[in-house]
Scaffold this motif. Structure first.
Motif, PDB file in Angstrom:
ATOM      1  N   GLN A 120      -9.308 -97.752  13.567  1.00  0.00           N
ATOM      2  CA  GLN A 120     -10.491 -97.034  13.111  1.00  0.00           C
ATOM      3  C   GLN A 120     -11.473 -96.957  14.272  1.00  0.00           C
ATOM      4  OE1 GLN A 120     -11.295 -95.452  10.159  1.00  0.00           O
ATOM      5  NE2 GLN A 120     -13.184 -94.830  11.189  1.00  0.00           N
ATOM      6  N   MET A 121     -11.880 -95.762  14.620  1.00  0.00           N
ATOM      7  CA  MET A 121     -12.763 -95.559  15.764  1.00  0.00           C
ATOM      8  C   MET A 121     -14.063 -94.918  15.294  1.00  0.00           C
ATOM      9  SD  MET A 121      -9.923 -94.170  18.506  1.00  0.00           S
ATOM     10  CE  MET A 121      -9.340 -92.861  17.427  1.00  0.00           C
ATOM     11  N   ASN A 122     -15.158 -95.592  15.559  1.00  0.00           N
ATOM     12  CA  ASN A 122     -16.476 -95.107  15.170  1.00  0.00           C
ATOM     13  C   ASN A 122     -17.351 -94.911  16.402  1.00  0.00           C
ATOM     14  OD1 ASN A 122     -15.730 -95.385  12.420  1.00  0.00           O
ATOM     15  ND2 ASN A 122     -16.422 -97.517  12.403  1.00  0.00           N
ATOM     16  N   SER A 123     -18.408 -94.171  16.229  1.00  0.00           N
ATOM     17  CA  SER A 123     -19.378 -93.932  17.313  1.00  0.00           C
ATOM     18  C   SER A 123     -18.678 -93.470  18.586  1.00  0.00           C
ATOM     19  CB  SER A 123     -20.188 -95.200  17.588  1.00  0.00           C
ATOM     20  OG  SER A 123     -20.864 -95.614  16.416  1.00  0.00           O
ATOM     21  N   LEU A 124     -17.813 -92.516  18.436  1.00  0.00           N
ATOM     22  CA  LEU A 124     -17.006 -92.059  19.560  1.00  0.00           C
ATOM     23  C   LEU A 124     -17.855 -91.326  20.594  1.00  0.00           C
ATOM     24  CD1 LEU A 124     -13.963 -90.929  17.450  1.00  0.00           C
ATOM     25  CD2 LEU A 124     -13.843 -92.560  19.338  1.00  0.00           C
ATOM     26  N   THR A 125     -17.462 -91.497  21.840  1.00  0.00           N
ATOM     27  CA  THR A 125     -18.093 -90.801  22.949  1.00  0.00           C
ATOM     28  C   THR A 125     -17.025 -90.064  23.758  1.00  0.00           C
ATOM     29  OG1 THR A 125     -17.889 -92.502  24.657  1.00  0.00           O
ATOM     30  CG2 THR A 125     -19.688 -92.767  23.088  1.00  0.00           C
ATOM     31  N   SER A 126     -17.478 -89.243  24.675  1.00  0.00           N
ATOM     32  CA  SER A 126     -16.527 -88.496  25.502  1.00  0.00           C
ATOM     33  C   SER A 126     -15.662 -89.438  26.335  1.00  0.00           C
ATOM     34  CB  SER A 126     -17.265 -87.513  26.399  1.00  0.00           C
ATOM     35  OG  SER A 126     -18.189 -88.198  27.233  1.00  0.00           O
ATOM     36  N   GLU A 127     -16.155 -90.628  26.594  1.00  0.00           N
ATOM     37  CA  GLU A 127     -15.389 -91.621  27.355  1.00  0.00           C
ATOM     38  C   GLU A 127     -14.166 -92.115  26.585  1.00  0.00           C
ATOM     39  OE1 GLU A 127     -17.338 -90.943  30.476  1.00  0.00           O
ATOM     40  OE2 GLU A 127     -16.123 -92.769  30.605  1.00  0.00           O
ATOM     41  N   ASP A 128     -14.133 -91.880  25.304  1.00  0.00           N
ATOM     42  CA  ASP A 128     -12.994 -92.309  24.476  1.00  0.00           C
ATOM     43  C   ASP A 128     -11.882 -91.258  24.459  1.00  0.00           C
ATOM     44  OD1 ASP A 128     -15.484 -93.559  22.276  1.00  0.00           O
ATOM     45  OD2 ASP A 128     -14.203 -94.773  23.596  1.00  0.00           O
ATOM     46  N   THR A 129     -12.103 -90.128  25.053  1.00  0.00           N
ATOM     47  CA  THR A 129     -11.081 -89.086  25.102  1.00  0.00           C
ATOM     48  C   THR A 129      -9.875 -89.563  25.900  1.00  0.00           C
ATOM     49  OG1 THR A 129     -12.663 -87.273  24.877  1.00  0.00           O
ATOM     50  CG2 THR A 129     -10.545 -86.763  25.905  1.00  0.00           C
ATOM     51  N   ALA A 130      -8.709 -89.530  25.276  1.00  0.00           N
ATOM     52  CA  ALA A 130      -7.484 -90.034  25.912  1.00  0.00           C
ATOM     53  C   ALA A 130      -6.313 -89.817  24.968  1.00  0.00           C
ATOM     54  CB  ALA A 130      -7.613 -91.519  26.234  1.00  0.00           C
ATOM     55  N   VAL A 131      -5.124 -90.062  25.490  1.00  0.00           N
ATOM     56  CA  VAL A 131      -3.954 -90.196  24.633  1.00  0.00           C
ATOM     57  C   VAL A 131      -3.873 -91.659  24.226  1.00  0.00           C
ATOM     58  CG1 VAL A 131      -1.457 -89.977  24.456  1.00  0.00           C
ATOM     59  CG2 VAL A 131      -2.775 -88.296  25.778  1.00  0.00           C
ATOM     60  N   TYR A 132      -3.759 -91.889  22.939  1.00  0.00           N
ATOM     61  CA  TYR A 132      -3.712 -93.249  22.410  1.00  0.00           C
ATOM     62  C   TYR A 132      -2.271 -93.600  22.040  1.00  0.00           C
ATOM     63  CZ  TYR A 132      -8.746 -93.640  22.333  1.00  0.00           C
ATOM     64  OH  TYR A 132     -10.062 -93.737  22.715  1.00  0.00           O
TER      65      TYR A 132
END
Length: 122
Positions: free
Chosen positions: A82-94
């Motif tokens: 669960q990912m909250n408060s996402l920012t552009s820095e979280d952009t990636a392949v998971y």
């Protein structure tokens, strides 16, 4: 042999939330520690979070602590992020991965999924 399949990635606005899942299409996750890693374009793969086989212990990277939550349901053979408060820095392949030991080092993980794209628009 364990085969992992991630799902739930997509596009979300900054500040939003997204949940991704990792299911075993073959084999059982119940005896494995499970980890989530991510890789952004031009960057190295990095540890995000991991959970012990019984869910009793979790690790988080400092960059996601307090915003991301890992959980698992062994009966459903699935791990969640669960990912909250996402920012552009979280952009990636998971990517999700399975390991016999609970560690942060990606090299210790034996089985890997193919990944799911998470894109955060600012």
């Amino acid at each position: 042999q364990v085969q992992l399949v991630e799902s739930g990635g997509g596009l979300v606005q900054a500040g939003g939330s997204l949940s991704v899942s990792c299911a075993a299409s073959r084999g059982s996750l119940s005896s494995y520690a499970m980890g989530w890693f991510r890789q952004a374009p031009g960057k190295e793969r990095e540890f995000v979070t991991a959970i012990a086989w019984n869910g009793g212990t979790t690790y988080y990277a400092d960059s996601v602590k307090g915003r991301f939550t890992i959980s698992r349901d062994n009966a459903k053979n699935t791990v969640y992020l669960q990912m909250n408060s996402l920012t552009s820095e979280d952009t990636a392949v998971y990517y999700c991965a399975a390991s016999r030991v609970l560690v942060r080092n990606w090299a210790s993980y034996t089985y890997w999924g193919r990944g799911t794209q998470v894109t955060v628009s600012s």
